[in-house]
Design a protein around this motif. Structure first.
Motif, PDB file in Angstrom:
ATOM      1  N   ARG A 263       0.859  -1.187   0.000  1.00  0.00           N
ATOM      2  CA  ARG A 263       0.000   0.000   0.000  1.00  0.00           C
ATOM      3  C   ARG A 263       0.896   1.238   0.000  1.00  0.00           C
ATOM      4  NH1 ARG A 263      -5.387   0.903   1.202  1.00  0.00           N
ATOM      5  NH2 ARG A 263      -5.939   2.774   2.385  1.00  0.00           N
ATOM      6  N   ILE A 264       0.871   1.990  -1.091  1.00  0.00           N
ATOM      7  CA  ILE A 264       1.759   3.136  -1.275  1.00  0.00           C
ATOM      8  C   ILE A 264       1.026   4.418  -0.911  1.00  0.00           C
ATOM      9  CG2 ILE A 264       3.110   4.447  -2.951  1.00  0.00           C
ATOM     10  CD1 ILE A 264       3.425   1.856  -4.558  1.00  0.00           C
ATOM     11  N   ASP A 265       1.577   5.145   0.039  1.00  0.00           N
ATOM     12  CA  ASP A 265       1.016   6.424   0.472  1.00  0.00           C
ATOM     13  C   ASP A 265       1.525   7.507  -0.476  1.00  0.00           C
ATOM     14  OD1 ASP A 265       0.404   8.837   1.709  1.00  0.00           O
ATOM     15  OD2 ASP A 265       0.641   8.011   3.714  1.00  0.00           O
ATOM     16  N   LEU A 266       0.651   8.027  -1.341  1.00  0.00           N
ATOM     17  CA  LEU A 266       1.058   9.011  -2.341  1.00  0.00           C
ATOM     18  C   LEU A 266       1.599  10.288  -1.707  1.00  0.00           C
ATOM     19  CD1 LEU A 266      -1.842   8.550  -4.904  1.00  0.00           C
ATOM     20  CD2 LEU A 266       0.564   7.974  -5.251  1.00  0.00           C
TER      21      LEU A 266
ATOM     22  N   ILE B 227      -2.126  -2.358 -10.494  1.00  0.00           N
ATOM     23  CA  ILE B 227      -2.076  -1.230  -9.556  1.00  0.00           C
ATOM     24  C   ILE B 227      -3.444  -0.569  -9.525  1.00  0.00           C
ATOM     25  CG2 ILE B 227      -1.003   0.985  -9.039  1.00  0.00           C
ATOM     26  CD1 ILE B 227       1.487   0.051 -10.399  1.00  0.00           C
ATOM     27  N   ASP B 228      -3.946  -0.364  -8.342  1.00  0.00           N
ATOM     28  CA  ASP B 228      -5.260   0.261  -8.191  1.00  0.00           C
ATOM     29  C   ASP B 228      -5.167   1.410  -7.197  1.00  0.00           C
ATOM     30  OD1 ASP B 228      -7.914   0.708  -8.621  1.00  0.00           O
ATOM     31  OD2 ASP B 228      -8.539  -1.360  -8.211  1.00  0.00           O
TER      32      ASP B 228
ATOM     33  N   VAL C  78      -0.652  -2.154  -4.673  1.00  0.00           N
ATOM     34  CA  VAL C  78       0.071  -3.026  -5.600  1.00  0.00           C
ATOM     35  C   VAL C  78      -0.436  -4.446  -5.389  1.00  0.00           C
ATOM     36  CG1 VAL C  78       2.321  -3.834  -6.380  1.00  0.00           C
ATOM     37  CG2 VAL C  78       2.084  -1.526  -5.454  1.00  0.00           C
ATOM     38  N   ARG C  79      -1.048  -4.993  -6.426  1.00  0.00           N
ATOM     39  CA  ARG C  79      -1.617  -6.326  -6.337  1.00  0.00           C
ATOM     40  C   ARG C  79      -1.051  -7.195  -7.448  1.00  0.00           C
ATOM     41  NH1 ARG C  79      -5.632  -6.380  -2.782  1.00  0.00           N
ATOM     42  NH2 ARG C  79      -6.649  -8.239  -3.607  1.00  0.00           N
TER      43      ARG C  79
ATOM     44  N   GLY D 244      -4.228 -11.042  -5.401  1.00  0.00           N
ATOM     45  CA  GLY D 244      -3.923 -10.820  -3.988  1.00  0.00           C
ATOM     46  C   GLY D 244      -2.949  -9.676  -3.799  1.00  0.00           C
ATOM     47  N   SER D 245      -2.810  -9.261  -2.566  1.00  0.00           N
ATOM     48  CA  SER D 245      -1.882  -8.195  -2.216  1.00  0.00           C
ATOM     49  C   SER D 245      -0.451  -8.618  -2.534  1.00  0.00           C
ATOM     50  CB  SER D 245      -2.011  -7.871  -0.724  1.00  0.00           C
ATOM     51  OG  SER D 245      -0.949  -7.043  -0.306  1.00  0.00           O
ATOM     52  N   PHE D 246       0.361  -7.657  -2.932  1.00  0.00           N
ATOM     53  CA  PHE D 246       1.772  -7.908  -3.214  1.00  0.00           C
ATOM     54  C   PHE D 246       2.455  -8.562  -2.011  1.00  0.00           C
ATOM     55  CE2 PHE D 246       6.158  -6.185  -2.828  1.00  0.00           C
ATOM     56  CZ  PHE D 246       6.726  -6.792  -3.938  1.00  0.00           C
ATOM     57  N   GLY D 247       2.080  -8.151  -0.808  1.00  0.00           N
ATOM     58  CA  GLY D 247       2.687  -8.691   0.399  1.00  0.00           C
ATOM     59  C   GLY D 247       2.351 -10.145   0.666  1.00  0.00           C
ATOM     60  N   GLN D 248       1.394 -10.712  -0.090  1.00  0.00           N
ATOM     61  CA  GLN D 248       1.036 -12.116   0.100  1.00  0.00           C
ATOM     62  C   GLN D 248       1.873 -13.056  -0.765  1.00  0.00           C
ATOM     63  OE1 GLN D 248      -3.199 -11.710  -0.852  1.00  0.00           O
ATOM     64  NE2 GLN D 248      -3.700 -12.077   1.306  1.00  0.00           N
TER      65      GLN D 248
END
Length: 643
Positions: A227-230, A299-300, A321-322, A332-336
């Motif tokens: 999850r990227i904080d813009l 990316i959403d 980032v998925r 799924g989430s990139f972290g998964q």
């Protein structure tokens, strides 16, 4: 500017590393844990650090078992923990010659070292006369001024010009006035180039210092957040891998994403930008990550409510980032994803920023890709070779056999700790180190042999490693001449001796194999038996006798005696001449007679050819007959391909 050589002394467990040569693209420091690989990278980094500004400290860095004694002998302050030599490229040379004169650096090299006492020294050779001639040319100086200032030293010429001005000042003669004006112009220009109290060598060194590559050292890499904080990544510039936010910024740059469009209120504008970024990332990352071809990046955008009550509003604040897995039908989430994939993806994003820096940086990677599967490490190396190392020099350390490329052993430097008296040393000679130090290289070569034997229809069996070296180098050379080289479909396997060839053929009877043997091979009888038993087609047994000018022959006899001595003499430090080689039989036999002992070390001349900086010069000097013999050999080998 390229890092060409370095030497580390009196740093951690390194007493004297010996001179370390670096490739223009990628160099691998290979050795077991605690061998001193990290110490070597850290010393290099401190020469001209880009991330951080660490200095050498005797209490922390000087070898503890030598500190008291060397301090008492006043040797600590002057010890040089790092000394490195750089070779100027065409751009560097053009820039320095434009400012100081053509031929100002006859050696085209620049050496820098640091001491524990805080001294930073630059060593270089400058041609003072070249700088003076350049100044005369720039100013269109008269012949009379040149004669009056006649000197090979700019500073001395300036002193003469000042004396000339003093002598002629106030003269009403037109010629004297013109000469005075020219002398003043000369002094002003020299003052601009070399301020008073300085010397030419120092000014050239200052100029080159500005162009010296920065060293980026990395041992830990920050993983990309799912999850990227813009807002958090909107500002700030950090070195690659320094933080998760930097990796996220690099990711968006890599994808070519326009952050304004990413945050657009219009759904179509926002969605098209996100899809374009996702497609670009998928294409780039999965060109190198081949472990799972069913993945793609998506990316959403996610919104956040800002404020309370009537004043609240919804704004786009985060990017998610998925990763979509089409094989299992879920996103799924990139972290998964696996730790290995997360590491590779994050590294790819963060270090893509080096592609635009070129020779401005040298990238130092300490034990990278350790969380990756063996084949994924091969993917990582391909990224290093094709993307990162193609633009910037890369030096990495490893103890993994999968991080050693068998077809690029010239990149490998072996690191071995030989105990307190000797410390950690670096060598290219695998014969001089222990089994532990060479294990990654041995394992890599063993794995390559296994892969070559068990995968693919066309395998070329050779008697030894020197045959392999000669074949690969000569094949590349012939292709550069537009001639036929070794077909890339061949998988080359060294059987470590002709006597092993029949066993290889028998064990892998279902594979197509072609054998290249010396005319002196002791295994000919067994091979003939296999041919008669129809286990091996006769056409697939190729002897050097078919191409050399004598029989029996070795692969070395495809060269002329004079050509072979160009490899033999520097390899052994000898000075044999063709006239010393009596007889008309094999070169190896003639050399043995000349040295008074049977010549068995065939590998050394081949290794010299592989590692020599004069390889191109040697290949250009080969006679037409030699080139034809090798071309005929490759043509015959290729004719035995299965299809």
């Amino acid at each position: 500017m390229k890092l060409s050589e370095a030497r580390v002394r009196m740093f951690r467990n390194v007493i004297d590393s010996g001179m370390i040569r670096f490739q223009d693209d990628v160099t691998a420091l290979v050795g077991k844990n605690e061998s001193g690989k990290t110490a070597l990278l850290m010393a290099l980094h401190r020469l001209n650090p880009a991330n951080g500004d660490p200095e050498f400290a005797e209490q922390q860095d000087y070898p503890r078992w030598r500190l008291t004694r060397d301090r008492k002998n006043k040797e600590v302050e002057d010890a040089r923990p790092i000394e490195a030599t750089f070779t100027l490229d065409e751009d560097d040379l053009a820039a320095v010659e434009s400012k100081f004169g053509e031929g100002i650096l006859p050696l085209k090299q620049f050496t820098v070292y640091k001491t524990y006492g805080g001294t930073r020294m630059r060593l270089l050779t400058v041609d003072e006369k070249a700088a003076l001639e350049h100044m005369y040319y720039v100013l269109s100086s008269s012949e009379e001024l040149k004669e009056r200032l006649g000197s090979s030293d700019l500073v001395d010429a300036r002193s003469r010009a000042l004396s000339l001005i003093a002598d002629l000042e106030g003269s009403e003669d037109d010629a004297a006035s013109a000469l005075t004006a020219s002398a003043k112009e000369f002094v002003n220009e020299v003052n601009g180039l070399i301020p008073k109290g300085h010397i030419l060598r120092g000014q050239v060194a200052d100029f080159l210092d500005e162009r010296l590559p920065k060293f980026f050292y990395f041992s830990d890499y920050e993983t990309l957040p799912s999850r990227i904080d813009l807002q958090a990544i909107a500002t700030g510039e950090e070195t690659p891998g320094a933080s998760a936010n930097q990796t996220a910024r690099a990711l968006l740059r890599l994808a070519g994403a326009d952050t304004a469009n990413v945050q657009a209120e219009d759904f179509d504008a926002r969605k098209s930008e996100l899809e374009a970024a996702s497609n670009e990332l998928t294409q780039q990352v999965f060109e190198y990550w081949t472990q799972n071809p069913n993945l793609s990046v998506e990316i959403d955008a996610d919104k956040q409510v800002v404020g309370n009550g009537y004043n609240s509003s919804t704004v786009l604040r985060y990017l998610e980032v998925r990763v979509k897995d089409s094989r299992h039908g879920f996103t799924g989430s990139f972290g998964q994803r696996s730790k290995g994939f997360q590491w590779f993806f994050s590294f790819f994003a963060a270090f893509s920023e080096f592609e635009d820096l070129g020779n401005e940086v040298v990238v130092l990677l300490d034990e990278p890709a350790m969380s990756l599967h063996g084949k994924a490490q091969a993917d990582f190396l391909r990224f290093i070779n094709e993307r990162l190392g193609a633009r910037s020099q890369v030096v990495y350390t490893t103890h993994s056999p999968f991080m050693v490329e068998p077809n690029r052993v010239e990149r490998v430097r072996i690191v071995e700790d030989r105990g307190p008296k000797t410390g950690s040393v670096v060598t290219e000679d695998v014969q001089s180190v222990g089994e532990d130090a060479t294990f990654p290289l041995q394992a890599a070569l063993g794995y390559d042999i296994a892969q070559n034997l068990l995968i693919g229809p066309d395998n070329l069996l050779l008697e030894g490693g020197s045959d392999d070296t000669y074949l690969r180098i000569m094949s590349d050379h012939l292709r550069s001449l537009g001639r036929e080289g070794l077909d890339p479909r061949w998988r080359i396997v060294s059987t470590h001796g002709a006597t092993n060839m029949p066993a290889f053929v028998s064990l892998f009877a279902e594979l197509d194999v072609t054998l290249l043997i010396d005319g002196t091979s002791k295994s000919t009888g067994k091979l003939d038996t296999l041919v008669r038993a129809k286990a091996l087609p006769q056409r697939r047994v190729i002897s050097t006798n078919q191409f050399a000018s004598m029989e029996p022959s070795d692969i070395e006899d495809l060269f002329t005696p004079a050509e072979y001595l160009k490899l033999y003499n520097p390899a052994f430090g000898s000075a044999l001449k063709v006239s010393d080689l009596n007889g008309k039989d094999r070169i190896i036999a003639r050399v043995g007679r000349a040295i008074g002992a049977q010549f068995k070390e065939h590998g050394k001349p081949a290794e010299y050819l592989m590692r020599s900086n004069d390889r191109a010069k040697f290949l250009r000097s080969l006679s037409e007959g030699t080139v034809d013999r090798w071309a005929n050999l490759f043509k015959s080998i290729n004719a035995t391909l299965s299809s």
